[in-house]
Design a protein around this motif. Structure first.
Motif, PDB file in Angstrom:
ATOM      1  N   THR A   3       0.832  -1.211   0.000  1.00  0.00           N
ATOM      2  CA  THR A   3       0.000   0.000   0.000  1.00  0.00           C
ATOM      3  C   THR A   3       0.863   1.255   0.000  1.00  0.00           C
ATOM      4  O   THR A   3       0.544   2.228  -0.695  1.00  0.00           O
ATOM      5  CB  THR A   3      -0.995   0.025   1.178  1.00  0.00           C
ATOM      6  OG1 THR A   3      -0.302  -0.044   2.409  1.00  0.00           O
ATOM      7  CG2 THR A   3      -1.992  -1.116   1.071  1.00  0.00           C
ATOM      8  N   TYR A   4       1.965   1.262   0.733  1.00  0.00           N
ATOM      9  CA  TYR A   4       2.825   2.447   0.765  1.00  0.00           C
ATOM     10  C   TYR A   4       3.556   2.640  -0.566  1.00  0.00           C
ATOM     11  O   TYR A   4       3.808   3.776  -0.966  1.00  0.00           O
ATOM     12  CB  TYR A   4       3.804   2.381   1.924  1.00  0.00           C
ATOM     13  CG  TYR A   4       3.150   2.518   3.293  1.00  0.00           C
ATOM     14  CD1 TYR A   4       1.762   2.534   3.453  1.00  0.00           C
ATOM     15  CD2 TYR A   4       3.910   2.620   4.439  1.00  0.00           C
ATOM     16  CE1 TYR A   4       1.163   2.647   4.694  1.00  0.00           C
ATOM     17  CE2 TYR A   4       3.322   2.740   5.693  1.00  0.00           C
ATOM     18  CZ  TYR A   4       1.955   2.746   5.812  1.00  0.00           C
ATOM     19  OH  TYR A   4       1.361   2.863   7.053  1.00  0.00           O
ATOM     20  N   GLN A   5       3.886   1.550  -1.245  1.00  0.00           N
ATOM     21  CA  GLN A   5       4.461   1.685  -2.593  1.00  0.00           C
ATOM     22  C   GLN A   5       3.464   2.372  -3.517  1.00  0.00           C
ATOM     23  O   GLN A   5       3.828   3.264  -4.292  1.00  0.00           O
ATOM     24  CB  GLN A   5       4.849   0.314  -3.159  1.00  0.00           C
ATOM     25  CG  GLN A   5       6.087  -0.273  -2.537  1.00  0.00           C
ATOM     26  CD  GLN A   5       6.332  -1.714  -2.952  1.00  0.00           C
ATOM     27  OE1 GLN A   5       5.425  -2.421  -3.398  1.00  0.00           O
ATOM     28  NE2 GLN A   5       7.567  -2.167  -2.799  1.00  0.00           N
ATOM     29  N   GLU A   6       2.203   1.968  -3.430  1.00  0.00           N
ATOM     30  CA  GLU A   6       1.174   2.593  -4.267  1.00  0.00           C
ATOM     31  C   GLU A   6       0.981   4.059  -3.901  1.00  0.00           C
ATOM     32  O   GLU A   6       0.802   4.905  -4.780  1.00  0.00           O
ATOM     33  CB  GLU A   6      -0.138   1.819  -4.165  1.00  0.00           C
ATOM     34  CG  GLU A   6      -0.072   0.478  -4.862  1.00  0.00           C
ATOM     35  CD  GLU A   6      -1.423  -0.211  -4.977  1.00  0.00           C
ATOM     36  OE1 GLU A   6      -2.451   0.488  -4.982  1.00  0.00           O
ATOM     37  OE2 GLU A   6      -1.432  -1.445  -5.065  1.00  0.00           O
ATOM     38  N   ILE A   7       1.020   4.379  -2.619  1.00  0.00           N
ATOM     39  CA  ILE A   7       0.882   5.770  -2.188  1.00  0.00           C
ATOM     40  C   ILE A   7       2.045   6.602  -2.734  1.00  0.00           C
ATOM     41  O   ILE A   7       1.844   7.702  -3.262  1.00  0.00           O
ATOM     42  CB  ILE A   7       0.799   5.868  -0.648  1.00  0.00           C
ATOM     43  CG1 ILE A   7      -0.525   5.274  -0.155  1.00  0.00           C
ATOM     44  CG2 ILE A   7       0.954   7.325  -0.186  1.00  0.00           C
ATOM     45  CD1 ILE A   7      -0.585   5.065   1.361  1.00  0.00           C
ATOM     46  N   ALA A   8       3.264   6.086  -2.617  1.00  0.00           N
ATOM     47  CA  ALA A   8       4.440   6.815  -3.106  1.00  0.00           C
ATOM     48  C   ALA A   8       4.329   7.057  -4.613  1.00  0.00           C
ATOM     49  O   ALA A   8       4.643   8.156  -5.098  1.00  0.00           O
ATOM     50  CB  ALA A   8       5.723   6.053  -2.775  1.00  0.00           C
TER      51      ALA A   8
END
Length: 178
Positions: A139-144
């Motif tokens: 999820t944090y990869q997608e947010i970044a």
């Protein structure tokens, strides 16, 4: 040979900065909807708090021959998760929002689950935490990626948290392999 000339209209930037002083660090060049970024960051806060709660619970309730090593790792990860939540909350404040620590909505807004495996099942605790770390990493990869170049400060924050989450997943994988 061609070169791209970089020219700043400093007069325009000064005028815009002066006109909107109440917006704090959010300038006209901010590339995203601040309310959406604040909402996403509040979900990050919720996720990190739930991870802190889960790791803390597992550290306290773990029993068995490997308890001390596993509990120490859980305690270390719990402290990092709380710092992640506080860093995301601070960024929300910088963007003009209000960090949402409402206990009534934390679990619903979190990307991960709060789990309580049997206290004697250290392997299940490790697996539950590794699963949560893998979800957070994705999820944090997608947010970044979504933030991209529009908000470098928030992207760097998410990327630095992401780096620590990857280290947590690696630590948990090592403990599961032992």
């Amino acid at each position: 040979m061609t070169t791209d000339d970089f020219v700043l209209d400093v007069s325009r930037i000064r005028e815009e900065a002066l006109q909107k002083m109440s917006r704090g660090p959010v300038t006209e060049t901010y590339g995203l909807d601040t309310e959406k970024v604040i909402a996403v960051l509040n979900d990050v806060v919720a996720t990190e708090v739930v991870c802190w709660l889960r790791y803390t619970r597992h550290a306290i309730s773990a029993t068995g021959i490997d308890r001390s090593q596993v509990a120490a790792e859980f305690t270390e990860h719990a402290a990092a998760e709380m710092q992640h939540a506080l860093r995301a909350a601070e960024r929300i404040s910088q963007l003009g929002g209000q960090p949402d620590f409402d206990p009534a909505t934390l679990a619903r807004r979190s990307h991960t689950d709060y789990t309580t495996p049997d206290e004697k099942d250290l392997k299940a605790m490790l697996e539950h935490n590794l699963l949560a770390e893998r979800i957070v990493i994705s999820t944090y990869q997608e947010i970044a990626r979504w933030i991209g170049d529009h908000d470098p400060t928030t992207r760097r924050l998410i990327e630095s948290i992401l780096e620590e989450e990857e280290e947590h997943a690696d630590d948990l994988s090592d403990l599961l392999a032992a």
